[in-house]
Structures are given as structure tokens and as C-alpha cells.
Design a protein around this motif. Sequence first.
Motif: not given
Length: 457
Positions: A160, A206, A210-211, A213-215, A217-218
Motif C-alpha cells: 500500500h 484498490p 482504499q485506506d 486497513e481496508t486494502f 483486509m481485502r
Amino acid sequence: MFFADILETEGLGNRTYLAGGVRGAVVVDPPRDIDRLIAAAARRGVRIVAVAETHVHNDYVTGGLELARLTGARYLVPAGASVAYARVAVADGDLEKIDEGLVLRAVTTPGHTPHHTSYVLEKDGRPVAAFTGGSLLIGSVGRPDLVEPRLTEELARAQHASAHRLASELDDEVSVMPTHGFGSFCSSAQAGGERSTIGVEKASNPALVQDVETFVMRLLAGLDDVPAYYAHMGPANAAGPAPVDLTAPGRADAGEIARRLAAGEWVVDLRSRVAFADGHVAGSFNFEVEGQLATYLAWMIPWGKPVTLLAESAEDISRAQRELTRVGIDRPAAAAVGSPADWTTGGAPPTSFPRAVFTDLTAARDRGENPVILDVRRDGERAGGWIEGSVHIPIHQVHQRLHEVPAGTVWVHCAGGMRAAIAASVLDAAGRDVVAVDDGYEAAVAAGLALVTPAQH
């Protein structure tokens, strides 16, 4: 002027780049069969002055060391990579002159591996292309779980951050030119497209929308199976691969094929799944030369097991041999060209099995035949739904889990037919009665077969 040519390695879902100016060029992430790159440089009339690796690859054997040796190019490898050979250890910000006014700048982008490095091509001081390897892909990123399980989440977070670094430092019009993402299992998700730019990725990738944490997790939730042969690629690349040998293997007659089968070796029939089902040597396996031969054969074969190739033409043998060297299967034990009649001994007829579509499976059920339905798709595919009553064994595990396949005639399906044909050949070689379903999975509903979805399960 500058150019950046794409050289596809379609069977593995990867790209290599030849980029340069009037006289000099760099090759980024070369495959094992470097003759293609030497020919491409000759067509351009440029000298390869640098060979750059974005990382120590986990999915194929590199040709970088040999290409640098043959051309006299400087071999650029990230400084953080532990390798056993002499190279130019590249650190963040290092510059490599490629041609007049054309410079390659190293940008550390950890995530796919801890040492991953991208390279930005600059023309007269202005970035024009970013060779992002397994970092920022087209619509995705490289997967972070191929190095060490304990590092996976840490590397996902690094992916990220690395994507954001590239997006913040480069202008929107800079081309994004990744190595992975075109069917490669090094990609964390389906990714592709012919070309992209930093601006396009900012709007849709993505990792950039995406932030963190979301990135993370997914990303971690969507990781798929890892091909078994990947375990051998990193060590081979770190040690320094030997030069490739693409000379023709020795020819095997019917007697030698029979002896190799009796010894437990793998005999691989490269013909189409239609031709194989119609007639083949008993005990042989069907991996189509037109399919993802290198990926699935290297994934399934016990590592180091001798392999003999059967094909209709010498050209198909040569093509298969080239693909297999890319994943470390260097020399076929033998090869034979012709047809099953040429490959069987004592006048024994070739063996065969039927092919079918999903409507045939429905008809068999309606007749009360109670067929065994074997789904050989990967776990991630199965998670989206499956045929009611089917047994699930992913294709790469079938040869190890034959004892789990229930008794009876086995109807094998995948998403399209190629993997079903491989599995059917493995079951047939084990003496099972088998039917290969050569049909798209979406046709199962139209055929009247009941599907189970995760919500129903």
C-alpha cells in the motif's frame, strides 16, 4: 526519442520490457529464454547496456544473469536481495545511464518482496515510464505472501505504501509497466489490460483508492493458491541459474516410452484435449501445449521427476521445451513425434475416454446413472458456487488425492475444460472410468444442474 517494447510470456502471465533510445537499451525482468531479447535488441539496432531485476522472482527462472554475461551489460539487482553472484547492488535513488538523455532511476517499493525495487525511466530528467515489477500492477498489486507467512501482513502494508509512493512521486501521464498481472499467480487479483498510467491507477487501483486497513483486509482475504513449484524458483534465482539448453531432446520409440512409464516417470502428451481423449498411450498425462503448460505441469509434477514429451510435431516439442525451461524443468528425458499408434508397443490399441458437456451430465443423472461429479477448480473459484453434490479437489492436488474420489464413473469439470482434461488424464492413468466435461461452467445452470451458492450453504 525513447521506446519501451513489451515482450509477453503468455503462459506465465508475465511481461519483460526492452526500453532504450538510439543506441542503448535496458531489459527489465528477463525470462530464461533470452534469445528472444537478443533478437528484439538486434531488430531495434540497440546494444543492451543494462539488465534490471525488480526482485528475486518466485514464479520463473530468470535469464538476467546469462543475458548480462553474454551482452556485457551491467546486471542491476536490488541491494537487499541475497544472491550468490556478482551484480550491481541497486539502492533507492541510484541512476543508470541507458542512452543519451535517458536514465533509469531505482525506487525501492517493498511489498511483493522485502527488497522489491521499481525502475523509473527518465527522458531528459522527466519520468516517462515506471517498470513496477510486482509492485503496482494494472488494477492490482503483486501478492505479498510468497516470501514468508510471518511477513505477509507486513508486506501487504508495504505494498500500500509503495503504491502511494509511486503515485505521489510520478506524474499522471507516466506509463505503468508491470511484470506481473496478466494471468500470473504472482498477482493478488485478476489484473490486466494492455497499458495503463499513474493517473488511471490513481482512479481505480484498490491500493490507491482504499485506506490501508481496508486494502490489507481485502488483499489478504482474496489470496489464491500458490503453485508448488514457486518454492524452487527463488532459490534457483538467488543461486544464479545455469545457461539454458534448448537443443532437441533424444527421441524415444514405443519401447522406451513403455519403459519410462513402467519406471513411474511422467509421459506428457501435448496434443489437444480432443485428440487425447480420442486416443492416447495408457498411463500418459494430457497437458496441452496451447494451454498453461508450464504453470500446471510444474505445479503438479513431483519436482525432479523425469518427463518425456509426446507431440504431433517437432515444433510443439520445441515450444513446450522452451516453456518448461522458464520454470526450471530444463531438459526433457526424451521426446517422440507422431501419433498414439507410433507410441504404443506390440500393436496395443490406444486407450480413450469420452468427452461431454453439462447437458450430457444432466441426461446421465436423468437416466439414474448417479455419476460422480469432480470439480477441479481452485478454492477461490469454488467459493463462488458449485454443482450440488459435487466433490471438490483442486486440479493441482488431484494426483495426490486420488483415493478421495468416490467409486463410480467420474465426470470431471473445471471452469472451461482445460484443467478438466488434465484431471481426466490423471484419473484415466490410474485406471478410473472418466468423462471429461469440456464446457464452460456457466453452462451448468442452463443444463438444469442445481448450483449451491455460499449463502445457501
